[in-house]
Write a protein that holds these residues in place. Structure first.
Motif, PDB file in Angstrom:
ATOM      1  N   GLN A   1       0.778  -1.263  -0.063  1.00  0.00           N
ATOM      2  CA  GLN A   1      -0.111   0.122  -0.114  1.00  0.00           C
ATOM      3  C   GLN A   1       0.862   1.095   0.034  1.00  0.00           C
ATOM      4  O   GLN A   1       0.390   2.343  -0.068  1.00  0.00           O
TER       5      GLN A   1
ATOM      6  N   GLY B   1       4.040   3.845  -1.346  1.00  0.00           N
ATOM      7  CA  GLY B   1       4.463   4.160  -2.583  1.00  0.00           C
ATOM      8  C   GLY B   1       5.682   3.674  -3.096  1.00  0.00           C
ATOM      9  O   GLY B   1       6.583   4.565  -3.689  1.00  0.00           O
TER      10      GLY B   1
ATOM     11  N   CYS C   1      -4.305  10.527  -6.847  1.00  0.00           N
ATOM     12  CA  CYS C   1      -3.247  11.168  -5.821  1.00  0.00           C
ATOM     13  C   CYS C   1      -4.169  12.333  -5.146  1.00  0.00           C
ATOM     14  O   CYS C   1      -4.956  13.148  -5.950  1.00  0.00           O
TER      15      CYS C   1
ATOM     16  N   LYS D   1      -1.195   6.169  -5.134  1.00  0.00           N
ATOM     17  CA  LYS D   1      -1.653   4.798  -4.914  1.00  0.00           C
ATOM     18  C   LYS D   1      -2.819   4.349  -6.160  1.00  0.00           C
ATOM     19  O   LYS D   1      -2.676   3.317  -6.803  1.00  0.00           O
TER      20      LYS D   1
ATOM     21  N   GLY E   1      -0.910   1.721  -7.844  1.00  0.00           N
ATOM     22  CA  GLY E   1      -1.231   0.639  -7.138  1.00  0.00           C
ATOM     23  C   GLY E   1      -1.676  -0.571  -8.034  1.00  0.00           C
ATOM     24  O   GLY E   1      -2.589  -1.249  -8.094  1.00  0.00           O
TER      25      GLY E   1
ATOM     26  N   SER F   1       5.300  -3.729  -5.764  1.00  0.00           N
ATOM     27  CA  SER F   1       4.054  -3.303  -5.540  1.00  0.00           C
ATOM     28  C   SER F   1       3.218  -4.370  -6.159  1.00  0.00           C
ATOM     29  O   SER F   1       3.389  -5.207  -6.780  1.00  0.00           O
TER      30      SER F   1
ATOM     31  N   CYS G   1      -3.600  -3.488  -6.766  1.00  0.00           N
ATOM     32  CA  CYS G   1      -4.365  -3.271  -5.684  1.00  0.00           C
ATOM     33  C   CYS G   1      -5.824  -3.080  -6.283  1.00  0.00           C
ATOM     34  O   CYS G   1      -6.572  -2.342  -5.657  1.00  0.00           O
TER      35      CYS G   1
END
Lengths: 869, 203
Positions: A156, A158, A189, A388, A392, A853, A856
């Motif tokens: 989660q 950066g 963002c 994210k 993400g 990463s 997400c």
């Protein structure tokens, strides 16, 4: 009693009425606060106007901290599991034990592990508790000898941004200089508009800038807090931000030819020549990268004092090869991203892409200068920033790089009006010169960050990304060591097909993280640690504690503990001109019940295990302590003594712990050369990531030798490009993408237990629902408030109630943060909001291996459930 | 002097900081939010707008709540126009709640606690300033005003979207903002002449 009153040593007395300066800890930003204590009870927290971090203003979370301090469901005593069964939703049947019994057992187990193989100790932490986390990572864990640490909210984090913040800005994070900015382009963002670094300060500055006329354009699938305030909301298909950025880059450098040639020639590797194989062409003698000297008609090392005019564009013959400059190669790489091509994947009309590119490029005002404090500086009042929402995804790396390069090509990087690294240069307090750090250039002339970065599995070292070495560590820090954090450990431990390790987790020490909920689908984390002895320092008996923990220790909240450097004066500090703020976090009340500060417990465990000598040396290294303030390896220090030494070392003997307890924060003005440092430091930003190309080949060699199939380095792009993320792949019957977004009044999942913040969400229309576009919902026979089920193509099902809104992309389901707690120990939070992470598998396939990463978002389908189901 | 507030809908990001700044200053019970935020959405995708509208007691110049109060508990201060409730005189009849067109008043009933186990140490301290069986509302933080401080919500607002001052003073910032940006009252047709003004979100 006036505010700013010193802490009253006779604190818990009657008739007490004091204000105490400290630092918030409700998210990672560590804003300045002051607490009002009357007769031993904390009755108010507010922003500390003397602290540059927040300047006296707080977000809802910070103001609501008091309900965390006095939450009746906090853990107050050490607890031991009596139910031998572990499992998600299983009652651990806690029994209260003494601290002595708890530490005796932990010491005994740790001593055995240390003797057999110290790598049997695993550690997980959370970035919310930045200072204690850093202290553990830099002292106790390396002294013990284990590299097996991970941050449970790592994906989660950066991660991709942190890599680029380091290579391009000499920092860990970034923020725009909105004071001098006229056009701010945000990708997923909400800087200064809801979340993100230095929120409370940025909120003031962004509001001022918008008031002044700064244009705000927000790219986001969901009409977020930031998008709500935008002059232009650009709803995008999730995970395609990189394609949009590539198209803007293409328009800027190829069609409109808006770029800052001086910046690219002098402050970036734009003129460096690349061989046909994609390596820097190097001088055979000095191994220096070559540039093309137009006057001489031949290549020369970039730092050759004889250099004439240097070529930024074009292809040249060098040693029989056609070598293009980095900038020329960038132009070629992004050329395929026409607005039409980008429109197909982003769903944004080509005309709008053109308009954004044109507006951004023109706003950058190439060649404009500004005078600040008598210094003439480049002024580039346009900045692009992302977080994210954009990165993400498992295409995090190329996406982030493409957005970063928007700033680089127009020269809006670390100059007034552009994107700034967070405190990459600090010349120190005027009286002492401490703390200080500054970027330099490596032998290739490229930017080398000066501040301490956490890229070594054993602790904290400055410098360039370490090369891949092996695959012995489940956190992959030996294979992929450059992301600042990782939460890959549970994935590697459970991926028996690809990974095998010669050691296993004997004991997991978990500090403040709820890794079962925060990492991804809880079953993965449970499987990874179900046979491990788990010791958790917790505020609540959360999902992780109840499913996995054998011993739970009552941690102090940020209102009950001393952290001499809550943000190390580095992380999440406001950017731009103004003051430095070196802040103390100190107890607003003494720890309630038997709660103890994690750092102090680690000092005691270190002593019990004979680690004090090494820990003292590592502490000296972490804080830069030198004689006469360096810790004596032979001595045992209390946490107060260590804090006192750190302060004295940095600010002189008259500014020890006592001074900070009374005065709260050490301020001094930032210098123009610190804030807008790029014109003053000769270190080039690498547009071309040769290091990553090399690292990719090294990773390939290692995994081939080890027979690991799932590690795919095809995404190790040295230049921006775009490819779909996992959630874009067509799966029959799964027609939507589920995403999470963040609201300004919650931090991850932890704040769902806070009754004041819950009261916000209950009165707010969206955050406890699953948002779905009105037309999409109607087509699926879903009406507002219906119970719906969201099923992931890669597994996982979440349930909630539908909120029909026009403010979300038609192909998207949007969930706020990560709620839906189920732990018995968090009864207030139970069932509130939606547990998004259930949709996220955690494995190699769903990860961006450059930044570690995770994807997400998820490909899903949604169905209406029967009422009462 | 007429104290009032300007709420700048362009600056406000809808973070709910005001709701919690108020709660933590006044230590109000569950369900009581003198300061809160209303969210509105209009238009059709992708041409859709969302707006956060912070609301509080409007401190009307001609307050209907004062008119309908049978005991004189609801009052407007002569010296600065602050509308407040004299707790001692309130009998909890709730006529003022019917009279207030802005929904700014909260009856303190007997039942609610945040945590089912009852009040914690903070709540015990905070709630001692409140009573059950009476109506409560925003009074522009009278105790802070007495110390020369502005209300907690405007003092804390991290976007500086709430600005407090004297509407009667032609040189005040609130007056300047209202004049410069076309400040408006909510529901002016009701004729209560609120002392809370809003600045348009787009200008």
């Amino acid at each position: 009693m006036p505010k700013h009153e010193a802490i009253d040593q006779a604190s818990q007395n009657d008739n007490e009425d004091v204000w105490i300066q400290s630092a918030c800890g409700m998210c990672y930003n560590q804003c300045g606060i002051r607490g009002h204590r009357v007769d031993g009870t904390l009755i108010k927290i507010e922003g500390n106007p003397d602290n540059p971090i927040g300047r006296g203003r707080l977000c809802a979370r910070g103001l609501a901290g008091i309900q965390l301090l006095y939450d009746p469901h906090r853990i107050d005593y050490p607890l031991r599991r009596t139910n031998p069964e572990k499992g998600i939703g299983v009652d651990p049947k806690w029994e209260r034990i003494s601290w002595d019994d708890a530490l005796d057992e932990i010491t005994e187990r740790l001593a055995t592990i240390k003797e057999n193989d110290p790598r049997g100790l695993y550690f997980s932490g959370t970035v919310i508790c930045l200072a204690p986390l850093s202290h553990a990572l830099a002292t106790f864990l390396p002294a013990f000898g284990t590299p097996n640490s991970f941050v449970s909210d790592g994906h989660q984090c950066g991660n991709a941004e942190h890599i680029l913040a380091r290579t391009l800005h000499g920092s860990v994070t970034t923020n725009p200089d909105v004071e001098h900015c006229d056009y701010l382009l945000l990708f997923g963002c909400q800087a200064g508009l809801g979340t993100y670094y230095a929120l409370t300060t940025m909120a003031q500055d962004v509001a001022d800038a918008r008031d002044r006329g700064m244009k705000l354009v927000v790219v986001d699938p969901f009409l977020s807090s930031a998008a709500e305030k935008a002059d232009e909301w650009v709803p995008i298909k999730p995970g395609s931000d990189g394609a949009l950025a590539c198209a803007i880059l293409n328009l800027l450098v190829n069609e409109y030819r808006i770029f800052d040639a001086d910046y690219l020639l002098e402050h970036a590797d734009g003129p460096y020549l690349l061989t046909e194989d994609g390596w820097y062409a190097r001088d055979p003698g000095s191994n220096r990268p070559l540039v093309w000297d137009i006057d001489a008609g031949k290549p020369r090392p970039f730092d050759d004092p004889e250099l004439g005019q240097v070529a930024l564009e074009g292809a040249y013959q060098v040693e029989g090869q056609t070598c293009r400059t980095v900038f020329e190669t960038l132009k070629g790489t992004v050329a395929k991203w026409t607005p039409e091509a980008a429109s197909e994947v982003t769903t944004i009309p080509p005309d709008m892409i053109r308009k954004i590119a044109r507006d951004f490029g023109e706003a950058a005002c190439i060649e404009r200068t500004i005078e600040i404090d008598g210094r003439e500086l480049p002024h580039r009042p346009a900045a692009a920033l992302y977080f994210k929402g954009a990165h993400g995804h498992d295409n995090a790396w190329p996406t982030s790089m493409a957005i970063e390069l928007l700033n680089e090509v127009v020269g809006a990087s670390n100059v007034p009006g552009g994107l700034l690294g967070t405190t990459p240069v600090c010349d120190g307090h005027p009286d002492t010169g401490f703390p200080r750090w500054k970027p330099g250039a490596n032998e290739d002339g490229l930017l080398d960050a000066g501040m301490l970065l956490y890229n070594d599995p054993y602790g904290v070292v400055p410098g360039w990304p370490p090369p891949p070495t092996d695959t012995e560590l489940p956190n992959l820090r030996d294979l992929i060591g450059w992301p600042i954090t990782t939460c890959f450990t549970p994935a590697a431990l459970t991926d028996k097909e690809n990974f095998s390790f010669d050691h296993k987790p004997e004991l997991l020490l978990n500090y403040g993280s709820n890794l079962l909920m925060s990492a991804a689908r809880p079953e993965v984390t449970f499987e990874a640690f179900k046979d491990t002895f788990v010791v958790s320092f917790n505020l609540h008996s959360d999902e992780t504690a109840e499913a996995l923990s054998d011993i739970v220790l009552p941690d102090t909240s940020y209102m009950e503990r001393l952290d001499p450097l809550p943000n190390f004066t580095r992380h999440h500090h406001p950017v731009g001109l103004g003051n430095w703020g070196h802040t103390i976090r100190q107890p607003l009340v003494e720890p309630l019940h038997e709660r103890r500060h994690f750092t102090e417990v680690l000092l005691e465990l270190g002593q019990r295990l004979g680690l004090t000598e090494t820990m003292n040396l590592l502490t000296n290294n972490l804080y830069g302590l030198v004689a006469p303030h360096a810790l004596d390896p032979e001595r045992t220090y209390s946490w107060r003594e260590i804090s006192d030494q750190a302060y004295r070392s940095w600010f002189g003997d008259e500014h020890g712990l006592d001074w900070f307890e009374t005065n709260g924060v050490m301020r001094w003005p930032k210098k123009v050369e610190e804030v807008f440092w790029k014109p003053f430091v000769h270190a080039r930003a690498p547009l071309y990531n040769e290091w990553l190309k090399r690292a990719g080949e090294q990773v390939d060699e290692i995994v081939e030798k080890k027979g690991i199939k799932g590690v795919d380095t095809s995404g190790f792009f040295p230049l921006p490009d775009w490819r779909p993320c996992r959630a874009h792949r067509a799966r029959e019957g799964y027609d939507m993408q589920a995403i999470y977004y963040r609201v300004p009044w919650h931090t991850f999942s932890m704040t769902y237990e806070n009754p004041w913040l819950d009261e916000i969400s209950r009165g707010e229309p969206y955050s406890y629902f699953i948002c779905i576009n009105t037309k999409t919902a109607r087509a699926k026979n879903i009406t507002d408030g219906d119970p719906i089920e969201v099923e992931g193509a890669d597994g996982g099902t979440i349930r909630g109630r539908a909120r029909l809104t026009e403010g979300v992309h038609p192909e998207v389901l949007a969930v706020a943060n990560n709620g839906g707690h189920w732990a018995k120990g968090m009864p207030f939070a139970r069932g509130k909001g939606v547990f998004f992470n259930q949709l996220l598998p955690m494995d190699l396939e769903h990860s961006d291996l450059v930044s570690l990463s995770m994807d997400c978002d998820a490909r899903v389908r949604v169905t209406r459930m029967a009422e009462g189901a | 002097m007429r104290l009032g507030m300007v709420i700048d809908l362009k600056r406000c990001i809808g973070c709910y900081g005001c709701q919690i700044a108020c709660k933590s200053e006044n230590g109000t019970r569950p369900g009581t939010t003198y300061a809160r935020v209303v969210k509105r959405e209009w238009g059709e995708f992708p041409n859709v707008k969302k707006l956060s509208i912070p609301v509080l007691c409007m401190h009307c110049n001609d307050p209907p709540c004062v008119d309908v109060c049978p005991t004189g508990a609801s009052q407007k201060r002569d010296e600065d126009g602050v509308v407040f409730i004299d707790r001692e005189a309130c009998v909890g009849c709730r006529a003022c709640m019917m009279g207030c067109p802005y929904g700014a008043r909260y009856f303190q009933d007997e039942t609610r606690d945040y945590f089912e186990v009852g009040e914690n140490a903070y709540e015990q301290a905070a709630y001692s300033a409140h009573e059950r069986g009476v109506v409560e509302k925003c009074d522009f933080c009278r105790s802070r005003l007495a110390q020369g401080e502005e209300p907690a919500c405007s003092a804390n607002c991290m976007c500086k979207a709430r600005i407090f001052g004297d509407l009667d003073d032609p040189d005040s910032e609130v007056r300047r903002l209202i004049d410069e940006h076309g400040g408006f009252q909510l529901n002016p047709e009701l004729g209560t002449d609120p002392s809370v003004y809003y600045l348009p979100p787009e200008r």
